[in-house]
Enzyme design. Structure first.
Site, mmCIF file in Angstrom:
data_model
loop_
_atom_site.group_PDB
_atom_site.id
_atom_site.type_symbol
_atom_site.label_atom_id
_atom_site.label_comp_id
_atom_site.label_asym_id
_atom_site.label_seq_id
_atom_site.Cartn_x
_atom_site.Cartn_y
_atom_site.Cartn_z
ATOM 1 N N GLY A 30 0.839 -1.183 0.000
ATOM 2 C CA GLY A 30 0.000 0.000 0.000
ATOM 3 C C GLY A 30 0.878 1.237 0.000
ATOM 4 N N GLY A 31 0.279 2.385 0.207
ATOM 5 C CA GLY A 31 1.056 3.614 0.203
ATOM 6 C C GLY A 31 1.934 3.777 1.423
ATOM 7 C CG PHE A 32 0.953 5.448 4.262
ATOM 8 C CD1 PHE A 32 1.800 6.541 4.320
ATOM 9 C CD2 PHE A 32 -0.305 5.610 3.695
ATOM 10 C CE1 PHE A 32 1.404 7.775 3.836
ATOM 11 C CE2 PHE A 32 -0.711 6.836 3.209
ATOM 12 C CZ PHE A 32 0.148 7.933 3.275
ATOM 13 C CD GLU A 79 5.559 -6.066 4.234
ATOM 14 O OE1 GLU A 79 6.688 -6.286 3.787
ATOM 15 O OE2 GLU A 79 5.055 -6.712 5.185
ATOM 16 C CG ASP A 133 -7.159 6.381 -7.279
ATOM 17 O OD1 ASP A 133 -6.753 6.718 -8.413
ATOM 18 O OD2 ASP A 133 -6.455 5.763 -6.461
#
Length: 642
Positions: free
Chosen positions: A212-214, A216, A328
């Site tokens: 993910g963006g921040f 796992e 998105d």
């Protein structure tokens, strides 16, 4: 290295299979889901709405318990519940005509069952169960239903009025009686379990599925129920370094609000020492991007595209009804489940629109952002319908409308194409598909399909659902009209079903690991933020989990083997549980040491009979059995594992 991936996949697949077969529960799962005495749960009445609308209509376990109460206590109440169940089944039944006509006839027979039909029965049995319905309502309903039995496609709203009036009847006296019964106390006990703290020990963790963006994303399994989920980790230091606290909390709160079969659900939210954790619906079938470019290069057939587009439209309709703008939409954010149904995922860029006022902000993915976003103008729900157009085009053509896959082109050029160029259509598009995409990809929001009506935000989806692409048949492509009611109920068979023995994810070693975040320290202000995030179970998904994994059916007993009401539902039951009066059953070592002590004492008495000088027995410990048991257990090094 290859062995590591094989082992990770094998363990993961085995866990998935055990979860689906209800065999993934811990051996001590019943201890984890043990009910307290109902008096401990009574304070929860002040925290929830004690109404029919909330307890029965919104809470899955509440609905089951209310129906159990009606069945056990009053035949009229029970028949009302049976009527509601049959109507719900009718409204979501197969649209082949005959099955609905048969079901309509069975419902009509319930309305015909007047007291005189059973003259030999008792007064209670002869009571007309729907006496609260007027003769006019009943006759109108029966007449309409009888005529519908000769129609090819019976209407779905035949029983709408008697259904509404039956719910209204159950809201009054029946629900009030339920709220004073042990069945409502059992509901409070389930709510008590639901509100318990959640931590990392609640789950077993399996292989990493992606990034993910921040942090796992990995697979996990609830120890108590065996249900599989996806665990999305947000590393605390990475979130703080990027000043993404508001963004992270926003995603969590939106996921918590949404309860849709077409949007991934949030089941749990908790924290560990290093991460904030979101436990989400596990979608084992991979994402549309993987299927589109790895398994079906060149695009899907229109029948498959229609199915995915219809479910995505329903997902956006549910989001828009909650005033949520997604922003998105792209193939990698559409995930497939075990059966081939799709859900919208990753709500990190979603935002709530307040008072229907347009918003501003250049967010999204290059090539999928609507022209008004690219121009940095104010926008509303129309940007999501632009995204649907891009997605339908890509699924049919096999490439995005304004950028080919892996094409090396600057962002400015892609944005120019979005603003100025007209997308091109090949022979792969039928006339209905072409007009749908052109309507959705209109550069002007006011003329875009889904934005032409003035009304509620969710009305845009109705405009799209009415398009010929969804409502007409095509013998060339095999496309058929979408049965929307059936699709909303999840009863349409998907055109593709993922292989249950396959892992639709990159190899473990091919997933890049995050680098260590340096120079960031967590402080007291961060702790306050984590408190807002760490809320534990989410009500409806958790209750659905208990029902699906049969935990509810196995634990929801009201009487013991002797036919007595369970101790935790009896007013005097609190005195029957040893744990409630400060004592506990002695552990193994406590019983062992006590036995040794008794044997030594007896042997001393025996020596006195032989003329040996009497010895004083050792002093008895002043510790309570509970303390001895606790210390003995600690000395043994045993830890309770659930």
């Amino acid at each position: 290295m290859e062995i590591e991936n094989i082992v990770a996949n094998t363990v993961y697949i085995k866990a998935r299979e055990s979860g689906g077969q209800k065999k993934g529960k811990s051996k001590k799962w019943k201890n984890y889901l043990q009910f307290p005495h109902y008096t401990e749960c009574l304070p929860l009445k002040t925290e929830i709405e004690v109404t029919y609308a909330f307890v029965v209509e919104k809470q899955p376990i509440g609905k089951l318990l209310f129906h159990e109460f009606c069945q056990a206590t009053n035949s009229q109440y029970h028949q009302c519940c049976q009527f509601l169940t049959k109507v719900e089944e009718y409204e979501t039944s197969d649209d082949d005509g005959q099955s609905r006509r048969d079901l309509a006839s069975s419902i009509v027979s319930l309305l015909h069952s007047k007291p005189e039909d059973n003259p030999s029965g008792s007064q209670d049995e002869q009571e007309f169960w729907c006496s609260f319905l007027s003769d006019e309502v009943i006759s109108t309903c029966i007449t309409t239903a009888d005529s519908a039995t000769h129609d090819d496609e019976p209407r779905s709203d035949i029983f709408t009025e008697p259904y509404r009036l039956t719910c209204q009847y159950l809201t009054d006296a029946p629900f009030k009686e339920f709220a004073e019964s042990m069945y409502f106390h059992r509901f409070l006990q389930w709510k008590w379990l639901e509100k318990r703290p959640v931590d990392k020990h609640t789950f077993r963790l399996y292989r990493v599925l992606g990034k993910g963006g921040f942090g796992e994303v990995c697979a996990c399994q609830v120890r108590a129920s065996g249900k599989m989920y996806a665990l999305k980790k947000l590393e605390k230091k990475r979130v703080k370094k990027r000043h993404a606290e508001t963004l992270s909390l926003n995603e969590k709160q939106i996921l918590q609000r949404i309860n849709s079969p077409f949007v991934v659900s949030l089941a749990y939210a908790y924290e560990t020492k290093d991460a904030l954790c979101l436990v989400l619906t596990l979608m084992n079938g991979g994402d549309l991007k993987f299927h589109l470019y790895n398994l079906m290069p060149g695009g899907f057939d229109e029948k498959r595209v229609q199915f995915y587009a219809a479910e995505i439209t329903l997902g956006l309709q549910h989001l828009h009804s909650e005033r949520i703008l997604y922003r998105d939409l792209k193939p990698e954010n559409i995930l497939l489940d075990d059966f081939g149904h799709v859900r919208i995922s990753d709500l990190g860029l979603a935002v709530e629109i307040k008072d229907n006022e347009p918003i501003k902000g250049r967010v999204g993915t290059v090539g999928y952002m609507a022209p008004e976003i690219v121009k940095n103008e104010r926008y509303s729900y129309g940007v999501d319908w632009w995204g649907v157009g891009c997605l339908i085009y890509e699924m049919i053509e096999g490439k995005a409308p304004f950028r080919q896959r892996k094409e090396k082109v600057k962002r400015e050029e892609v944005e120019r194409r979005v603003r100025e160029d007209q997308e091109k259509y090949s022979e792969k598009f039928s006339e209905a598909a072409r007009t749908l995409c052109r309507g959705l990809l209109h550069k002007e929001p006011g003329f875009r399909l889904g934005c032409r009506r003035v009304g509620r935000p969710e009305d845009g989806a109705e405009e799209i659902r009415a398009h010929p692409f969804f409502n007409t048949a095509d013998t060339v492509t095999g496309r058929e009209p979408v049965p929307w009611k059936k699709m909303e109920a999840g009863k349409v068979t998907p055109p593709f079903c993922p292989d249950p023995r396959a892992v639709y994810a990159k190899d473990v070693l091919d997933i890049e690991q995050f680098s260590t975040v340096k120079g960031v320290r967590l402080d007291a202000t961060d702790t306050q933020f984590y408190g807002k995030f760490n809320t534990g179970c989410v009500s409806i998904p958790w209750q659905s989990e208990m029902i699906e994994t049969e935990c509810f059916a196995e634990l929801n007993t009201f009487h013991d083997e002797d036919g007595n009401v369970m101790w935790n539902l009896r007013p005097d039951g609190i005195n029957m549980d040893e744990r409630r009066n400060g004592t506990s059953k002695p552990g193994f070592f406590s019983r062992l040491f006590r036995k040794k002590n008794i044997e030594v004492t007896k042997s001393l008495h025996d020596l006195s009979h032989l003329g040996v000088e009497q010895q004083q027995p050792p002093k008895t410990s002043t510790q309570t059995p509970a303390v001895r048991s606790s210390r003995a257990a600690s000395a043994s090094g045993r830890t309770l594992v659930i």
